[in-house]
Design an enzyme around this catalytic site. Structure first.
Site, PDB file in Angstrom:
ATOM      1  N   GLY A 131      16.470  -4.397   0.162  1.00 25.91           N
ATOM      2  CA  GLY A 131      16.608  -3.073   0.751  1.00 25.91           C
ATOM      3  C   GLY A 131      16.055  -1.978  -0.140  1.00 25.91           C
TER       4      GLY A 131
ATOM      5  N   PRO B 228      15.514   5.282   6.213  1.00 24.24           N
ATOM      6  CA  PRO B 228      14.978   5.918   7.421  1.00 24.24           C
ATOM      7  C   PRO B 228      14.024   7.073   7.084  1.00 24.24           C
TER       8      PRO B 228
ATOM      9  N   ASN C 200       4.804  -6.397  -6.463  1.00 22.27           N
ATOM     10  CA  ASN C 200       3.541  -6.972  -6.962  1.00 22.27           C
ATOM     11  C   ASN C 200       3.414  -8.432  -6.524  1.00 22.27           C
TER      12      ASN C 200
ATOM     13  N   ARG D   3       3.158  -8.584  -2.520  1.00 25.50           N
ATOM     14  CA  ARG D   3       1.857  -8.108  -2.026  1.00 25.50           C
ATOM     15  C   ARG D   3       0.768  -9.136  -2.324  1.00 25.50           C
TER      16      ARG D   3
ATOM     17  N   ASP E  77     -10.515 -10.426  21.643  1.00 26.15           N
ATOM     18  CA  ASP E  77     -11.555  -9.972  22.579  1.00 26.15           C
ATOM     19  C   ASP E  77     -12.412 -11.156  23.039  1.00 26.15           C
TER      20      ASP E  77
ATOM     21  N   GLU F 155       5.122  -3.286   2.756  1.00 25.53           N
ATOM     22  CA  GLU F 155       4.711  -3.534   1.348  1.00 25.53           C
ATOM     23  C   GLU F 155       3.620  -2.565   0.922  1.00 25.53           C
ATOM     24  N   GLY F 156       3.675  -1.334   1.451  1.00 23.60           N
ATOM     25  CA  GLY F 156       2.663  -0.324   1.158  1.00 23.60           C
ATOM     26  C   GLY F 156       1.616  -0.340   2.241  1.00 23.60           C
ATOM     27  N   THR F 157       1.453   0.793   2.930  1.00 26.46           N
ATOM     28  CA  THR F 157       0.480   0.844   4.027  1.00 26.46           C
ATOM     29  C   THR F 157      -0.933   0.731   3.450  1.00 26.46           C
TER      30      THR F 157
HETATM   31  P1  TGC Z   1       4.866   6.313  -9.698  1.00 30.26           P
HETATM   32  O1  TGC Z   1       5.197   7.608 -10.386  1.00 30.26           O
HETATM   33  O2  TGC Z   1       3.438   5.923  -9.519  1.00 30.26           O
HETATM   34  O3  TGC Z   1       5.620   5.126 -10.467  1.00 30.26           O
HETATM   35  C1  TGC Z   1       7.017   5.190 -10.761  1.00 30.26           C
HETATM   36  C2  TGC Z   1       7.327   4.124 -11.802  1.00 30.26           C
HETATM   37  O4  TGC Z   1       7.053   2.829 -11.274  1.00 30.26           O
HETATM   38  C3  TGC Z   1       6.047   2.161 -12.072  1.00 30.26           C
HETATM   39  N1  TGC Z   1       5.168   1.444 -11.144  1.00 30.26           N
HETATM   40  C4  TGC Z   1       5.055   0.115 -11.137  1.00 30.26           C
HETATM   41  N2  TGC Z   1       5.614  -0.831 -11.896  1.00 30.26           N
HETATM   42  C5  TGC Z   1       5.300  -2.118 -11.635  1.00 30.26           C
HETATM   43  N3  TGC Z   1       4.463  -2.454 -10.636  1.00 30.26           N
HETATM   44  C6  TGC Z   1       3.884  -1.537  -9.835  1.00 30.26           C
HETATM   45  N4  TGC Z   1       3.097  -1.895  -8.830  1.00 30.26           N
HETATM   46  C7  TGC Z   1       4.169  -0.175 -10.067  1.00 30.26           C
HETATM   47  N5  TGC Z   1       3.801   0.987  -9.477  1.00 30.26           N
HETATM   48  C8  TGC Z   1       4.415   1.971 -10.157  1.00 30.26           C
HETATM   49  C9  TGC Z   1       5.306   3.285 -12.774  1.00 30.26           C
HETATM   50  O5  TGC Z   1       4.684   2.839 -13.940  1.00 30.26           O
HETATM   51  C10 TGC Z   1       6.448   4.249 -13.055  1.00 30.26           C
HETATM   52  O6  TGC Z   1       7.189   3.695 -14.138  1.00 30.26           O
HETATM   53  P2  TGC Z   1       7.934   4.660 -15.191  1.00 30.26           P
HETATM   54  O7  TGC Z   1       8.516   3.732 -16.208  1.00 30.26           O
HETATM   55  O8  TGC Z   1       6.887   5.595 -15.742  1.00 30.26           O
HETATM   56  O9  TGC Z   1       8.972   5.402 -14.397  1.00 30.26           O
HETATM   57  O10 TGC Z   1       5.602   6.302  -8.299  1.00 30.26           O
HETATM   58  P3  TGC Z   1       5.472   7.263  -7.044  1.00 30.26           P
HETATM   59  O11 TGC Z   1       6.859   7.703  -6.678  1.00 30.26           O
HETATM   60  O12 TGC Z   1       4.444   8.337  -7.275  1.00 30.26           O
HETATM   61  O13 TGC Z   1       4.998   6.234  -5.903  1.00 30.26           O
HETATM   62  C11 TGC Z   1       3.723   5.821  -5.826  1.00 30.26           C
HETATM   63  C12 TGC Z   1       3.482   4.927  -4.573  1.00 30.26           C
HETATM   64  C13 TGC Z   1       3.282   5.761  -3.345  1.00 30.26           C
HETATM   65  C14 TGC Z   1       2.220   4.147  -4.868  1.00 30.26           C
HETATM   66  C15 TGC Z   1       4.624   3.958  -4.318  1.00 30.26           C
HETATM   67  O14 TGC Z   1       5.752   4.641  -4.052  1.00 30.26           O
HETATM   68  C16 TGC Z   1       4.375   2.901  -3.277  1.00 30.26           C
HETATM   69  O15 TGC Z   1       3.833   1.847  -3.574  1.00 30.26           O
HETATM   70  N6  TGC Z   1       4.805   3.116  -1.985  1.00 30.26           N
HETATM   71  C17 TGC Z   1       4.805   2.088  -0.987  1.00 30.26           C
HETATM   72  C18 TGC Z   1       6.215   1.643  -0.724  1.00 30.26           C
HETATM   73  C19 TGC Z   1       6.340   0.169  -0.449  1.00 30.26           C
HETATM   74  O16 TGC Z   1       5.468  -0.620  -0.748  1.00 30.26           O
HETATM   75  N7  TGC Z   1       7.480  -0.206   0.072  1.00 30.26           N
HETATM   76  C20 TGC Z   1       7.728  -1.608   0.333  1.00 30.26           C
HETATM   77  C21 TGC Z   1       9.146  -1.821   0.790  1.00 30.26           C
HETATM   78  S1  TGC Z   1       9.609  -3.524   0.792  1.00 30.26           S
HETATM   79  C22 TGC Z   1       8.802  -4.184   2.105  1.00 30.26           C
HETATM   80  O17 TGC Z   1       8.036  -3.583   2.773  1.00 30.26           O
HETATM   81  C23 TGC Z   1       9.090  -5.586   2.349  1.00 30.26           C
HETATM   82  S2  TGC Z   1       8.338  -6.262   3.731  1.00 30.26           S
HETATM   83  C24 TGC Z   1       8.670  -7.858   3.407  1.00 30.26           C
HETATM   84  C25 TGC Z   1       8.192  -8.826   4.382  1.00 30.26           C
HETATM   85  O18 TGC Z   1       8.767  -8.920   5.472  1.00 30.26           O
HETATM   86  O19 TGC Z   1       7.258  -9.625   4.016  1.00 30.26           O
HETATM   87  P1  FAD Z   2       5.671   6.382   6.434  1.00 25.44           P
HETATM   88  O1  FAD Z   2       5.841   6.351   4.974  1.00 25.44           O
HETATM   89  O2  FAD Z   2       6.406   7.443   7.185  1.00 25.44           O
HETATM   90  O3  FAD Z   2       4.122   6.493   6.757  1.00 25.44           O
HETATM   91  C1  FAD Z   2       3.640   6.849   8.061  1.00 25.44           C
HETATM   92  C2  FAD Z   2       2.121   7.063   7.958  1.00 25.44           C
HETATM   93  O4  FAD Z   2       1.865   8.115   7.009  1.00 25.44           O
HETATM   94  C3  FAD Z   2       1.369   5.827   7.438  1.00 25.44           C
HETATM   95  O5  FAD Z   2       0.133   5.737   8.107  1.00 25.44           O
HETATM   96  C4  FAD Z   2       1.134   6.149   5.970  1.00 25.44           C
HETATM   97  O6  FAD Z   2      -0.018   5.491   5.442  1.00 25.44           O
HETATM   98  C5  FAD Z   2       0.945   7.661   6.023  1.00 25.44           C
HETATM   99  N1  FAD Z   2       1.256   8.276   4.734  1.00 25.44           N
HETATM  100  C6  FAD Z   2       2.462   8.408   4.114  1.00 25.44           C
HETATM  101  N2  FAD Z   2       2.329   9.015   2.935  1.00 25.44           N
HETATM  102  C7  FAD Z   2       1.007   9.278   2.772  1.00 25.44           C
HETATM  103  C8  FAD Z   2       0.225   9.878   1.749  1.00 25.44           C
HETATM  104  N3  FAD Z   2       0.774  10.337   0.612  1.00 25.44           N
HETATM  105  N4  FAD Z   2      -1.111   9.998   1.947  1.00 25.44           N
HETATM  106  C9  FAD Z   2      -1.689   9.524   3.078  1.00 25.44           C
HETATM  107  N5  FAD Z   2      -1.006   8.927   4.084  1.00 25.44           N
HETATM  108  C10 FAD Z   2       0.324   8.811   3.926  1.00 25.44           C
HETATM  109  N6  FAD Z   2      11.200  -2.361   3.744  1.00 25.44           N
HETATM  110  C11 FAD Z   2      12.070  -2.896   2.852  1.00 25.44           C
HETATM  111  O7  FAD Z   2      12.536  -2.225   1.950  1.00 25.44           O
HETATM  112  N7  FAD Z   2      12.440  -4.213   2.964  1.00 25.44           N
HETATM  113  C12 FAD Z   2      11.983  -5.014   3.942  1.00 25.44           C
HETATM  114  O8  FAD Z   2      12.357  -6.195   3.999  1.00 25.44           O
HETATM  115  C13 FAD Z   2      11.091  -4.470   4.901  1.00 25.44           C
HETATM  116  N8  FAD Z   2      10.651  -5.238   5.929  1.00 25.44           N
HETATM  117  C14 FAD Z   2       9.882  -4.674   6.903  1.00 25.44           C
HETATM  118  C15 FAD Z   2       9.572  -5.425   8.048  1.00 25.44           C
HETATM  119  C16 FAD Z   2       8.826  -4.863   9.073  1.00 25.44           C
HETATM  120  C17 FAD Z   2       8.542  -5.646  10.324  1.00 25.44           C
HETATM  121  C18 FAD Z   2       8.330  -3.528   8.936  1.00 25.44           C
HETATM  122  C19 FAD Z   2       7.477  -2.911  10.025  1.00 25.44           C
HETATM  123  C20 FAD Z   2       8.642  -2.777   7.819  1.00 25.44           C
HETATM  124  C21 FAD Z   2       9.441  -3.338   6.797  1.00 25.44           C
HETATM  125  N9  FAD Z   2       9.829  -2.588   5.681  1.00 25.44           N
HETATM  126  C22 FAD Z   2      10.704  -3.113   4.757  1.00 25.44           C
HETATM  127  C23 FAD Z   2       9.494  -1.158   5.595  1.00 25.44           C
HETATM  128  C24 FAD Z   2       8.070  -0.897   5.123  1.00 25.44           C
HETATM  129  O9  FAD Z   2       7.920  -1.136   3.759  1.00 25.44           O
HETATM  130  C25 FAD Z   2       7.731   0.562   5.475  1.00 25.44           C
HETATM  131  O10 FAD Z   2       7.595   0.620   6.875  1.00 25.44           O
HETATM  132  C26 FAD Z   2       6.464   1.043   4.788  1.00 25.44           C
HETATM  133  O11 FAD Z   2       6.659   1.172   3.398  1.00 25.44           O
HETATM  134  C27 FAD Z   2       5.989   2.392   5.359  1.00 25.44           C
HETATM  135  O12 FAD Z   2       7.022   3.301   5.456  1.00 25.44           O
HETATM  136  P2  FAD Z   2       7.300   4.078   6.850  1.00 25.44           P
HETATM  137  O13 FAD Z   2       7.342   3.091   7.935  1.00 25.44           O
HETATM  138  O14 FAD Z   2       8.476   4.951   6.637  1.00 25.44           O
HETATM  139  O15 FAD Z   2       6.006   4.950   7.074  1.00 25.44           O
END
Ligand code: TGC
Ligand code: FAD
Length: 389
Positions: A134, A138, A244, A247, A340, A367-369
């Site tokens: 988690g 929202p 990491n 992804r 298609d 896991e990051g758009t």
């Molecule tokens: P930023 O200031 O860049 O970094 C904050 C701290 O984090 C460290 N860091 C990392 N460390 C290890 N690996 C990475 N890839 C790292 N990226 C950043 C960084 O060094 C810093 O450390 P410290 O010690 O200086 O505090 O962070 P920011 O707040 O500006 O965010 C940057 C951004 C937008 C790239 C990041 O927030 C991001 O990647 N957003 C995407 C969110 C995301 O990927 N959510 C995934 C949720 S889980 C999920 O989707 C599971 S789906 C599973 C499934 O069903 O398969």
């Molecule tokens: P938003 O962050 O609101 O983004 C909406 C749009 O705005 C996107 O096109 C995005 O690229 C764009 N955008 C946002 N910020 C910027 C910017 N700075 N510059 C340019 N464009 C931007 N999360 C978990 O924690 N655990 C899970 O197990 C998990 N499983 C998931 C399973 C499914 C099926 C799905 C659909 C999602 C899951 N997620 C999970 C959540 C997922 O990680 C988020 O949906 C994703 O990180 C994007 O967040 P959001 O949906 O709130 O979109």
């Protein structure tokens, strides 16, 4: 339909070791016999095939790169190949294994105490215990640093309040890795057992994507968690280290989805007659297939190079971002084009392309758009963060 064969246009199989090919082929066999016959029906019904959980554990799919604790201890590239084979069937199956291993077992292994590892990892390796992760809320998806879920210290416990959205496996997980801000505003991770009072789960229904995967909201209302359940890591680098690994697995997994679509579209094009000829004889259809096999081959090389770096523990997060961004976009585009080529047949469950296409919309977002990864790469090449104010 012929038995599944992965794309080998550039003789990439020559770049894998015998052990890697053996692992790949054993998962392929399992996917063919156990998953392919049932997956379309699960997708249609919106159910996850829970009966497969123990068998996938026996094959060493959970936490497969972890050494010890009943885990397989294979290389990251072998893990990538496991993901490729699984996602050939459905992104929901790969998601399940990604979350269990990369997002739940890995943080327990890397940031947990020895007692946590002993308590959770062996049972998670067999699938007796299932985890969810988690991070997203929202109102905080791409920007998890803004999270509002709180962990307030109270004696020997922390009290969690808040909610997590879109959580894979949430509906049936035995434990959740939950990220919340402590009193100092630092992000901390907690292992929260399902039965903890104040922890509620609500399943998210009516999805058109990842239908063979359970997605839920996790709600914490004065949920009291012993401080001993807190992980030894502070800040966003905790959850991002897990991402990491996940992804990286996705960048391989989607190759499998793309290959499944390509094989299906190629076979269809060779047998579907229009204007008295197979549609594969038309130049426009050949161009589509030629572009697809080229894009898959390029994506294979990208995943493999990042895999080899990871095998040596040298892969950097922005390199993993490039592989996730490129390969998911490639797979999604491939699925759309293949759909298609199948014409109207492509919208039915009789064929896979439509199902993969719908799934990959989620994979492109979670896991990051795609654009967030583009901006991570942008930051490394320009030295300027697009995220900071
Ligand atoms: P930023 O200031 O860049 O970094 C904050 C701290 O984090 C460290 N860091 C990392 N460390 C290890 N690996 C990475 N890839 C790292 N990226 C950043 C960084 O060094 C810093 O450390 P410290 O010690 O200086 O505090 O962070 P920011 O707040 O500006 O965010 C940057 C951004 C937008 C790239 C990041 O927030 C991001 O990647 N957003 C995407 C969110 C995301 O990927 N959510 C995934 C949720 S889980 C999920 O989707 C599971 S789906 C599973 C499934 O069903 O398969
Ligand atoms: P938003 O962050 O609101 O983004 C909406 C749009 O705005 C996107 O096109 C995005 O690229 C764009 N955008 C946002 N910020 C910027 C910017 N700075 N510059 C340019 N464009 C931007 N999360 C978990 O924690 N655990 C899970 O197990 C998990 N499983 C998931 C399973 C499914 C099926 C799905 C659909 C999602 C899951 N997620 C999970 C959540 C997922 O990680 C988020 O949906 C994703 O990180 C994007 O967040 P959001 O949906 O709130 O979109």
């Amino acid at each position: 339909m012929k038995p599944f064969e992965s794309v080998n246009y550039l003789d990439i199989d020559n770049l894998f070791s015998e052990e890697e090919l053996m692992i790949r082929n054993s998962i392929r066999q399992f996917v063919t016999s156990e998953i392919m016959p049932i997956i379309a029906e699960h997708f249609e019904k919106g159910t996850f095939p829970k009966n497969l959980i123990p068998a996938m554990g026996e094959l060493g799919m959970y936490g497969s790169t972890i050494q010890g604790y009943g885990c397989a201890g294979v290389s990251p590239t072998s893990y990538g190949l496991i993901m490729q084979e699984l996602e050939r069937a459905d992104s929901g199956l790969r998601s399940f294994v990604s979350v269990q291993g990369a997002l739940c077992m890995y943080p327990i292994f890397a940031f947990g105490t020895e007692a946590h590892r002993q308590k959770y990892l062996p049972k998670m390796a067999t699938g007796e215990l299932i985890g969810c992760f988690g991070l997203t809320e929202p109102d905080f998806g791409s920007n998890p640093g803004g999270m509002v879920t709180r962990a307030k210290k109270d004696g020997a416990d922390y009290i969690l309040n808040g909610s997590k959205m879109w959580i894979t496996n949430g509906g049936f997980a035995d434990l959740a890795i939950v990220w919340a801000k402590d009193d100092a505003g630092d992000i901390r991770g907690f292992i929260v057992d399902r039965e903890t009072p104040g922890f509620k789960v609500v399943e998210i229904k009516k999805k058109f994507s990842l239908r063979a995967s359970v997605t839920s909201e996790l709600i914490f209302e004065d949920c009291r968690v012993p401080a001993s359940q807190m992980l030894e890591v502070k800040g966003l680098k905790g959850p991002f280290s897990c991402l990491n690994n996940a992804r990286f697995g996705i960048s391989w997994g989607v190759l499998g989805a793309a290959m499944a679509c390509y094989q299906e579209a190629l076979e269809y094009a060779q047998t579907r007659i229009q204007f008295n000829k197979p549609i594969a004889s038309f130049q426009l259809v050949q161009a589509k297939l030629a572009n697809i096999v080229t894009e898959i081959s390029k994506a294979q090389l990208l995943a493999l190079q990042v895999g080899r770096l990871k095998d040596q523990d040298k892969a950097k997060p922005h390199q993993i971002s490039m592989a996730k961004m490129n390969n998911v976009a490639m797979a999604l585009n491939t699925a759309r084009i293949c759909r298609d080529i199948l014409g109207a047949s492509g919208i039915t469950y009789e064929y896979q392309c439509g199902r993969h296409m719908l799934n990959l919309e989620s994979v492109n977002t979670y896991e990051g758009t795609e654009d967030i990864h583009r901006l991570i790469i942008g930051q490394t090449i320009t030295g300027i963060s697009a995220f900071s104010n």
